[in-house]
Design a protein around this motif. Sequence first.
Motif, PDB file in Angstrom:
ATOM      1  N   ILE A 236       0.869  -1.055   0.534  1.00  0.00           N
ATOM      2  CA  ILE A 236       0.354   0.166  -0.590  1.00  0.00           C
ATOM      3  C   ILE A 236       1.045   1.563  -0.020  1.00  0.00           C
ATOM      4  O   ILE A 236       0.265   2.495  -0.664  1.00  0.00           O
ATOM      5  CB  ILE A 236      -1.045   0.624   1.240  1.00  0.00           C
ATOM      6  N   GLY A 237       2.034   1.669   0.485  1.00  0.00           N
ATOM      7  CA  GLY A 237       2.877   2.663   0.980  1.00  0.00           C
ATOM      8  C   GLY A 237       3.949   2.621  -0.415  1.00  0.00           C
ATOM      9  O   GLY A 237       3.770   3.807  -0.793  1.00  0.00           O
ATOM     10  N   PHE A 239       2.147   1.666  -3.313  1.00  0.00           N
ATOM     11  CA  PHE A 239       1.250   2.415  -4.031  1.00  0.00           C
ATOM     12  C   PHE A 239       1.019   3.993  -3.692  1.00  0.00           C
ATOM     13  O   PHE A 239       0.483   4.775  -4.789  1.00  0.00           O
ATOM     14  CB  PHE A 239       0.088   1.560  -3.888  1.00  0.00           C
ATOM     15  N   ILE A 240       0.488   4.073  -3.026  1.00  0.00           N
ATOM     16  CA  ILE A 240       0.920   5.562  -2.055  1.00  0.00           C
ATOM     17  C   ILE A 240       1.606   6.602  -2.775  1.00  0.00           C
ATOM     18  O   ILE A 240       1.522   7.399  -3.647  1.00  0.00           O
ATOM     19  CB  ILE A 240       0.491   5.691  -0.953  1.00  0.00           C
ATOM     20  N   SER A 243       2.312   6.446  -7.410  1.00  0.00           N
ATOM     21  CA  SER A 243       0.825   7.606  -7.201  1.00  0.00           C
ATOM     22  C   SER A 243       0.977   8.575  -6.876  1.00  0.00           C
ATOM     23  O   SER A 243       0.568   9.241  -7.754  1.00  0.00           O
ATOM     24  CB  SER A 243      -0.558   6.450  -6.913  1.00  0.00           C
ATOM     25  N   PHE A 244       0.958   9.030  -6.294  1.00  0.00           N
ATOM     26  CA  PHE A 244       1.516  10.281  -5.594  1.00  0.00           C
ATOM     27  C   PHE A 244       3.267  10.935  -5.970  1.00  0.00           C
ATOM     28  O   PHE A 244       3.013  12.559  -5.222  1.00  0.00           O
ATOM     29  CB  PHE A 244       0.662  10.880  -4.302  1.00  0.00           C
ATOM     30  N   THR A 251       6.540   6.812   2.902  1.00  0.00           N
ATOM     31  CA  THR A 251       4.450   6.283   3.005  1.00  0.00           C
ATOM     32  C   THR A 251       4.068   5.182   3.423  1.00  0.00           C
ATOM     33  O   THR A 251       3.253   4.667   4.126  1.00  0.00           O
ATOM     34  CB  THR A 251       4.257   6.237   1.218  1.00  0.00           C
ATOM     35  N   THR A 255       1.692   4.188   6.241  1.00  0.00           N
ATOM     36  CA  THR A 255       0.530   2.894   6.390  1.00  0.00           C
ATOM     37  C   THR A 255       0.917   1.978   6.882  1.00  0.00           C
ATOM     38  O   THR A 255      -0.495   1.307   7.679  1.00  0.00           O
ATOM     39  CB  THR A 255       1.008   2.231   5.016  1.00  0.00           C
TER      40      THR A 255
END
Length: 280
Positions: A236-237, A239-240, A243-244, A251, A255
Amino acid sequence: MFSNFIDGLTNYEFLQNALVTSIVIGVVAGVVGCFIILRGMSLMGDAISHAVLPGVAISYIFSINFFIGAILFGLFASIIITFISNNSKIKGDTAIGITFSSFLALGVILIGFANSSTDLFHILFGNVLAVQDVDKWLTIGIAAIVLIIVWLFFKPLLLTSFDPNMAKAFGVRVNAYHYLLMALLTVVSVTAMQSVGTILIVALLITPAATAYLYTKSLRNMIFLSAFFGALASVIGLFIGYSFNLAVGSTIVLTATSIFLISFLVSPKQIHLRKKVLRS
């Protein structure tokens, strides 16, 4: 946004390497972290993660693989801390503080002599998106060795973590397993540099394990849960961060912290504790 991430995984090798490396580091850090928090050695993880900095700087100065210098200095720091704690009236946290600050100061000085400040910045704060194939396979190999060692020595590590005095009575070499765990902690800390850097390694070691502790009383179950939470936070980290366009190491840590906070509110242990407090 999610589709862009999937497209990136399909088309870009650097993102594939980052995903595999992040998951592997999340799993192995979660496993070793369980023993660290059960022994009340969270500060030791912080100390070793920073103590490797001089070894990294020296490795860059002499153009050798940073794994070598970092592992040597990490083991050296753990030996110094344990020796001071066992052979003086100084408590463990004091020995950790002295060693941690000294090695960190030495690392800062050595950074000034190193030529590659950019690479050292990545060591401090992580850059998993820059992981090469050789680093990915090295991480997988080291993680496999660490997990095999934990599996082979699970029972003595379990016994020495919960009751070292009983372990001594049964003839278990408590100090030997302590040094074994310190070696594993050092290796994992050096490996995790690629994803979260030396500054945030302790969070990846402690937070997933602490989260797992909220759900179970069994060490075996805690290890599996911690590995899962570590891998989940890594995915998830990543991905964040991707993406950003944010720092992926940060991140991932945030997370993991978010998962812990949610678990702190909803885990059966915490709900039971809150009911008990309200009744009293």
